[in-house]
Structures are given as structure tokens and as C-alpha cells.
Design an enzyme around this catalytic site. Structure first.
Site, PDB file in Angstrom:
ATOM      1  N   VAL A 209      14.611 -11.823  30.928  1.00  0.00           N
ATOM      2  CA  VAL A 209      13.446 -11.991  31.753  1.00  0.00           C
ATOM      3  C   VAL A 209      12.458 -11.188  30.852  1.00  0.00           C
ATOM      4  O   VAL A 209      12.424 -10.325  30.316  1.00  0.00           O
ATOM      5  CB  VAL A 209      13.415 -11.097  33.146  1.00  0.00           C
TER       6      VAL A 209
ATOM      7  N   GLY B 204      17.838   2.635  35.934  1.00  0.00           N
ATOM      8  CA  GLY B 204      16.655   2.996  36.851  1.00  0.00           C
ATOM      9  C   GLY B 204      15.222   2.311  35.974  1.00  0.00           C
ATOM     10  O   GLY B 204      15.579   1.502  34.932  1.00  0.00           O
TER      11      GLY B 204
ATOM     12  N   GLN C 271      25.327   7.926  26.473  1.00  0.00           N
ATOM     13  CA  GLN C 271      25.041   6.744  25.754  1.00  0.00           C
ATOM     14  C   GLN C 271      23.822   7.028  24.857  1.00  0.00           C
ATOM     15  O   GLN C 271      23.330   6.233  24.163  1.00  0.00           O
ATOM     16  CB  GLN C 271      25.062   5.560  26.406  1.00  0.00           C
TER      17      GLN C 271
ATOM     18  N   HIS D  25      15.746  -6.102  35.922  1.00  0.00           N
ATOM     19  CA  HIS D  25      16.923  -5.654  36.599  1.00  0.00           C
ATOM     20  C   HIS D  25      17.047  -6.381  38.088  1.00  0.00           C
ATOM     21  O   HIS D  25      17.970  -6.557  38.675  1.00  0.00           O
ATOM     22  CB  HIS D  25      16.334  -4.173  37.072  1.00  0.00           C
TER      23      HIS D  25
HETATM   24  P1  AMP Z   1      19.214  -0.773  31.806  1.00  0.00           P
HETATM   25  O1  AMP Z   1      18.502   0.045  32.638  1.00  0.00           O
HETATM   26  O2  AMP Z   1      18.189  -0.618  30.480  1.00  0.00           O
HETATM   27  O3  AMP Z   1      20.448   0.125  31.307  1.00  0.00           O
HETATM   28  O4  AMP Z   1      19.654  -2.151  31.932  1.00  0.00           O
HETATM   29  C1  AMP Z   1      20.443  -2.511  33.298  1.00  0.00           C
HETATM   30  C2  AMP Z   1      20.714  -3.951  33.002  1.00  0.00           C
HETATM   31  O5  AMP Z   1      19.472  -4.638  33.233  1.00  0.00           O
HETATM   32  C3  AMP Z   1      21.537  -4.233  31.829  1.00  0.00           C
HETATM   33  O6  AMP Z   1      22.712  -4.976  31.982  1.00  0.00           O
HETATM   34  C4  AMP Z   1      20.411  -4.952  31.035  1.00  0.00           C
HETATM   35  O7  AMP Z   1      20.874  -5.897  30.065  1.00  0.00           O
HETATM   36  C5  AMP Z   1      19.752  -5.596  31.954  1.00  0.00           C
HETATM   37  N1  AMP Z   1      18.255  -5.876  31.769  1.00  0.00           N
HETATM   38  C6  AMP Z   1      17.448  -4.908  31.232  1.00  0.00           C
HETATM   39  N2  AMP Z   1      16.306  -5.512  30.771  1.00  0.00           N
HETATM   40  C7  AMP Z   1      16.530  -6.743  31.067  1.00  0.00           C
HETATM   41  C8  AMP Z   1      15.558  -8.348  30.995  1.00  0.00           C
HETATM   42  N3  AMP Z   1      14.544  -8.099  30.360  1.00  0.00           N
HETATM   43  N4  AMP Z   1      16.145  -9.455  31.396  1.00  0.00           N
HETATM   44  C9  AMP Z   1      17.478  -9.380  31.989  1.00  0.00           C
HETATM   45  N5  AMP Z   1      18.178  -8.504  31.845  1.00  0.00           N
HETATM   46  C10 AMP Z   1      17.760  -7.079  31.734  1.00  0.00           C
END
Ligand code: AMP
Length: 284
Positions: A176, A31, A61, A37
Site C-alpha cells: 500500500v 504497531g 530483530q 497494516h
Molecule cells: P511492521 O509493523 O513494519 O513489522 O509490518 C507488519 C506487517 O505489515 C508486515 O507483514 C509488513 O510487510 C506489512 N506492511 C508494512 N507496510 C506495508 C505496506 N505499505 N503495504 C503492505 N504491507 C505492509
């Protein structure tokens, strides 16, 4: 957009979807959604008939002393953003729903988890691979979208699905960034204005490392030292690691080989948060 909070509702919904011959795209997140995302949701919408977003801040984690309780949880806003991006269903379980009992079972991936994030956060990847396995088991056969932002995590999850024959195809999506190059992250909200400006040093250091390789440097340690020196010149940034690795094995080669691709990975602490970024570079 359907919002479900129990494992059984989510499982049954996706079983019904597949029984109708439709494909499922899965986007696991914690989230606090941002454009990174949303790019995963959009990629899933482009490929799959039904897109399921999961939002779960997974305690397993987070290490002791990490930001579990402070982690942002703007659920209403997340639901609006998810719907606008085209998600069809959102799974938002509580911690009790995901872990009704303390888990006695863990999924552990060897070798790929030893260095980098695994070295800095010893229990982190077991938490990730355990919760992702649970989500895959609940969601069932699907295509799952992960960001290259967490490059080591992507490699670990890919390997896990292969080793364990999980019925999921893992799709990696590009990072991104903000206009000034900072990789988007839910943790960027922790940065003060001066830290936010200083944080751009991470991407600058990665690009300087990539430029060295493009200009002919073949020694990974020379590139690593150069990237580290750029971070060390920024008083608000504290380097955790700056490495040049093979994108599949995640190991640092003795020498970069022409015609291959290298991955530059870096983590630095700026103020409170550890900020991750990485860049791929073709070895000329
Ligand atoms: P998180 O909510 O941080 O666990 O991220 C969820 C998913 O979003 C994971 O697969 C991350 O690698 C991806 N994600 C987070 N930040 C970015 C970003 N800046 N660009 C691309 N994917 C992202």
C-alpha cells in the site's frame, strides 16, 4: 475487540475459537499502524472468521544502534484503527512476557537471508523468524498475513513454515502506497518535509527499472545500474542496494528470461530511516 497481553490468554482464546469450528487469521505487526497494516487486517477479515492482530516491537530483530527505543508506539490509536478495520482480538505482550528469559534458542533460515536485508542487518532475520515462530506457536493453526512491502521477509517466513511444518498458511498482500508512490511505513514519520519529498525517488527508480525490462532489457546489471543512478542523483538519498532478483530464490539471474517475473528490490536511506520498496515486473 478483545485486548490481551499474556501468552496464555491469547493461546486459550484462539483454541476456544477453533474448537467452535472457526478459522483464525493472524496479522503480526510492530504497531504504529497505517493503511498497509490495515490492508492486511481487511484481507484477513475477508478470509477468516476471527482476526487476531499482534503488536510487539521485537527487540531481537533490531541491531545495535538501530531505532528500537525511538520506534513509535501509539497504542491507543492503534487499537482504534484495528477495531475499525475489523480485528476481533489484539495481542500486545510486553517484552518480559515474550522473553521472560534471554532466549537461548533461535530460528535461522539459510540462503534466503544471506543477501539484501540480511547483508545490511546481520542479526535481523533471526530475530524475525524467532519471534514469528513464537507467535505461530502461541496462536496455533491459522492463516497469517504478511505484506509484500517486506518482500524478503515474506519469502523467508514462507520458507520457514514449509521447512518446519508450522501449521500456518502464509498469505502475501500487495504494497500500500501514498498517493505519490512512497510505500507506507511506520518509519516514514521520521522524514522531514524535504526528505519526505526526496523519498519518492525510490519508487520512481523502481518504476524506471521496470520500464527498462518491459522495453526489452534482459541484463539485470544494466537495470540495477540505472536504478542506482536515479537514487544517486537525489542528494538527500543514499542507496543501500538496488537489485533485480528471481522472486522465489531471491537470486539475481545472469539474464532475465521471457515469460518469467522479476522482482526489483531497493533500499535507500533518506535522512534517518532506511526505506524499503520493491516491484514485480513481467519479462516480456
Ligand atoms: P511492521 O509493523 O513494519 O513489522 O509490518 C507488519 C506487517 O505489515 C508486515 O507483514 C509488513 O510487510 C506489512 N506492511 C508494512 N507496510 C506495508 C505496506 N505499505 N503495504 C503492505 N504491507 C505492509
Amino acid at each position: 475487540m478483545l485486548v490481551l497481553s499474556t501468552k496464555s490468554e491469547f493461546r486459550e482464546h484462539l483454541e476456544t475459537v477453533r474448537a467452535l469450528g472457526r478459522t483464525v487469521g493472524l496479522v503480526p505487526t510492530m504497531g504504529a499502524l497505517h493503511e498497509g497494516h490495515l490492508s492486511l487486517i481487511r484481507a484477513a477479515v475477508a478470509d477468516c472468521d476471527v482476526v487476531a492482530l499482534t503488536i510487539f516491537v521485537n527487540p531481537l530483530q533490531f541491531g545495535a544502534g538501530e531505532d528500537l527505543s525511538a520506534y513509535p508506539r501509539p497504542l491507543e490509536r492503534d487499537l482504534e484503527l484495528a477495531e475499525d478495520a475489523g480485528a476481533d482480538v489484539v495481542f500486545t505482550p510486553s517484552t518480559d512476557e515474550m522473553y521472560p528469559e534471554p532466549t537461548l534458542s533461535n530460528v535461522h533460515v539459510e540462503e534466503l537471508t544471506a543477501g539484501m536485508e540480511g547483508a545490511s542487518r546481520p542479526t535481523h532475520f533471526d530475530g524475525v523468524t524467532t519471534v514469528v515462530t513464537k507467535l505461530f506457536n502461541i496462536a496455533g493453526p491459522s492463516r497469517a498475513y504478511f505484506g509484500e512491502k517486506d518482500f524478503q521477509q515474506l519469502a523467508v517466513v514462507r520458507r520457514m513454515t514449509m521447512d518446519l511444518d508450522q501449521p500456518v498458511t502464509v498469505i502475501g498482500c500487495p504494497i500500500v502506497r501514498e498517493a505519490d508512490g512512497l510505500a507506507m511505513s511506520s518509519r516514514n514519520v521520521y522524514l522531514s518535509a524535504s526528505e519526505r519529498e526526496a523519498a519518492t525517488v525510490i519508487n520512481r527508480a523502481l518504476r524506471a527499472g521496470a520500464a527498462m525490462i518491459s522495453a526489452g532489457e534482459r541484463d539485470p546489471s544494466v537495470v540495477e545500474t540505472h536504478m542506482a543512478s536515479i537514487i544517486e542523483a537525489e542528494p538527500l538519498a543514499e542507496l543501500d542496494y538496488a537489485v533485480v532478483v528471481d522472486p522465489d530464490s531471491l537470486e539475481t539471474p545472469a539474464e532475465l528470461v521471457s515469460g518469467t517475473t522479476a522482482r526489483l528490490l531497493m533500499v535507500a536511506k533518506v535522512g534517518t530511516p532506511r526505506l524499503l520498496d520493491n516491484l514485480g515486473v513481467d519479462v516480456p
